[in-house]
Design an enzyme around this catalytic site. Sequence first.
Site, PDB file in Angstrom:
ATOM      1  N   GLU A 229       4.449  -5.030   8.440  1.00  0.00           N
ATOM      2  CA  GLU A 229       3.149  -4.934   7.890  1.00  0.00           C
ATOM      3  C   GLU A 229       2.896  -6.323   7.104  1.00  0.00           C
ATOM      4  O   GLU A 229       1.452  -6.635   7.115  1.00  0.00           O
ATOM      5  CB  GLU A 229       3.012  -3.967   6.805  1.00  0.00           C
TER       6      GLU A 229
ATOM      7  N   HIS B 199       0.782  -1.124  -0.021  1.00  0.00           N
ATOM      8  CA  HIS B 199      -0.021  -0.081   0.161  1.00  0.00           C
ATOM      9  C   HIS B 199       0.925   1.303   0.050  1.00  0.00           C
ATOM     10  O   HIS B 199       0.854   2.165   0.722  1.00  0.00           O
ATOM     11  CB  HIS B 199      -1.060  -0.143   1.189  1.00  0.00           C
TER      12      HIS B 199
HETATM   13 FE   LIG Z   1       2.200   1.003   5.618  1.00  0.00          FE
END
Ligand SMILES: [Fe+2]
Length: 280
Positions: free
Chosen positions: A240, A12
């Site tokens: 992440e 992202h």
């Molecule tokens: Fe991030």
Amino acid sequence: MARVAGGVGCSHVPAVGAAIDKGRTEEPYWAPYFAKLDRARRWIAEVDPDVCIVVYNDHASAFSLEVIPTFALGLADEFPPADEGYGPRPVPVVQGHPELAWHLAESLILDEFDITLVNEMPVDHGLTVPLSVMFGQPEAWPSAVIPLCVNVVQYPPPTGHRCYRLGQALRRALDAYEGDERVVVFGTGGMSHQLQSERAGFINVDFDTAFLDHLVDDPEAVATIPHLDYLRDAGSEGIELVMWLVMRGALGPRVREVYRATHLPTSNTHNGLLILEEES
Ligand SMILES: [Fe+2]
């Protein structure tokens, strides 16, 4: 029973959103990356999901350091794009699915996952960039979205194992739902990257490749990777990737890899895109 039509793993990277918003996708730096998205966009257009459950992390846009929920589920009718310092991204307001979201909240909490309930929440690049990657620039997002936030910003984040088990609980909840919505589950963030300190710019292609390989065929093993290994081998923001394990847990034990694209670099990140379907 809601039908899980597939899973998407997707970095992202904020710069990807900026490239789309500012019309730079044909520029020499970006064109090779965006050329890799066509196959993924065709897939999701064919699947045509009613709901996307997007597992992502908030980057201090909705939650400040005053309150940091480990897992937070968005129950609202809609979620506006967050102002991340340069104004909100020029993307459509995200439409929620409160009925399914409340069902998920009840099912997950009774399944002993202590989810934070969120009735009002702006959504930042962690959620909107994967939507742009998969759907481009529509007037309105073609699917409802249920945001599922995971804290990977402030230590201690949840373990990969906990995230994998959350994905499995999510699947039990979807299986028990009365509606027949087609659902795609997104796990976002990663892959290896580090934004700060002496190792800023750190990327580890070997780690990322092994992670993707084993996420497909041996997720239980991937779920055992400890935080320290992510920090050392994938950089400080590589943690992440635990959010991809929520997505993987929501799929059955055997999956088929529909599409994989990686690109190096986008900004200072090894960018990953993975599409999985259950083996029938
Ligand atoms: Fe991030």
